[in-house]
Design an enzyme around this catalytic site. Structure first.
Site, PDB file in Angstrom:
ATOM      1  N   CYS A 193      29.914  46.159  74.320  1.00 29.95           N
ATOM      2  CA  CYS A 193      30.778  45.760  73.212  1.00 29.95           C
ATOM      3  C   CYS A 193      29.931  45.812  71.949  1.00 29.95           C
ATOM      4  CB  CYS A 193      31.460  44.411  73.450  1.00 29.95           C
ATOM      5  SG  CYS A 193      30.381  42.970  73.466  1.00 29.95           S
ATOM      6  N   HIS A 218      13.216  40.694  87.963  1.00 29.70           N
ATOM      7  CA  HIS A 218      13.261  39.245  88.149  1.00 29.70           C
ATOM      8  C   HIS A 218      14.662  38.706  88.429  1.00 29.70           C
ATOM      9  CE1 HIS A 218       9.241  38.404  85.856  1.00 29.70           C
ATOM     10  NE2 HIS A 218       9.116  39.304  86.816  1.00 29.70           N
ATOM     11  N   ARG A 230       9.764  34.963  95.041  1.00 29.68           N
ATOM     12  CA  ARG A 230      10.160  33.750  94.305  1.00 29.68           C
ATOM     13  C   ARG A 230      11.395  34.002  93.439  1.00 29.68           C
ATOM     14  NH1 ARG A 230       6.216  36.180  91.278  1.00 29.68           N
ATOM     15  NH2 ARG A 230       6.319  36.024  89.004  1.00 29.68           N
TER      16      ARG A 230
HETATM   17  C1  RB5 Z   1      34.643  43.321  68.299  1.00 31.53           C
HETATM   18  O1  RB5 Z   1      34.794  43.414  66.928  1.00 31.53           O
HETATM   19  C2  RB5 Z   1      33.445  42.474  68.659  1.00 31.53           C
HETATM   20  O2  RB5 Z   1      33.723  41.136  68.436  1.00 31.53           O
HETATM   21  C3  RB5 Z   1      33.053  42.702  70.107  1.00 31.53           C
HETATM   22  O3  RB5 Z   1      32.753  44.044  70.285  1.00 31.53           O
HETATM   23  C4  RB5 Z   1      31.842  41.958  70.611  1.00 31.53           C
HETATM   24  O4  RB5 Z   1      30.752  42.088  69.754  1.00 31.53           O
HETATM   25  C5  RB5 Z   1      32.070  40.559  71.018  1.00 31.53           C
HETATM   26  O5  RB5 Z   1      31.178  39.872  71.545  1.00 31.53           O
END
Ligand code: RB5
Length: 148
Positions: free
Chosen positions: A70, A103, A137
């Protein structure tokens, strides 16, 4: 080099769309089979709607590894980590990526599409796919992550 012949799930919201398309093109050149859970345009979407089906598939062991993107890498990672057996790591460089495997046995790599160089992201994926979990671990700690 890349661990060939493996099916990898990938998804992004609009903030990660350009990076997703770049990574798909590059990884397919290396014979990876990418299963794309969307989004399929730069139109605004809500990242939980996109990532929950992918995370469900990882949770059901349909995929060993997945890549999610994102804008910041945060929201999509938070949603993915609600799923059992999912360990999604937000990474922005090679060392973080390597440690997430060694890890934490991360099975999903979360990338910040608006804050990362695309070629660096590709190198990170190579590391993510080819670095083994160290166990020992770290296995004890990973086993303690899930409370439910
Ligand atoms: C979208 O604008 C943005 O909020 C999304 O891609 C992301 O960064 C959210 O965590």
């Amino acid at each position: 080099m890349f661990d060939k012949g493996k099916k990898i799930a990938i998804c992004s919201d609009h903030g990660g769309y350009d990076l997703k398309e770049f990574l798909k093109r590059e990884l397919e050149k290396h014979n990876y089979e990418l299963v794309d859970y969307g989004c399929f345009s730069k139109e605004s979407v809500d990242y939980p709607d996109i990532v929950h089906p992918l995370a469900e598939a990882v949770s059901n062991h349909q995929f060993e590894k997945a890549i999610i993107i994102c804008g910041s890498g945060n929201g999509i990672q938070m949603a993915a980590n609600k799923h059992r057996y999912v360990r999604a790591a937000l990474c922005w460089d090679i060392e973080q990526t390597k440690l997430s495997r060694q890890h934490n046995d991360a099975n999903i790599l979360s990338l910040p599409g608006r804050f990362i160089d695309f070629n660096l992201a590709l190198q990170m994926i190579e590391v993510f796919l080819n670095t083994a979990f160290e166990g020992g671990r770290h296995q004890i700690r990973v086993d303690k992550i899930s409370k439910f």
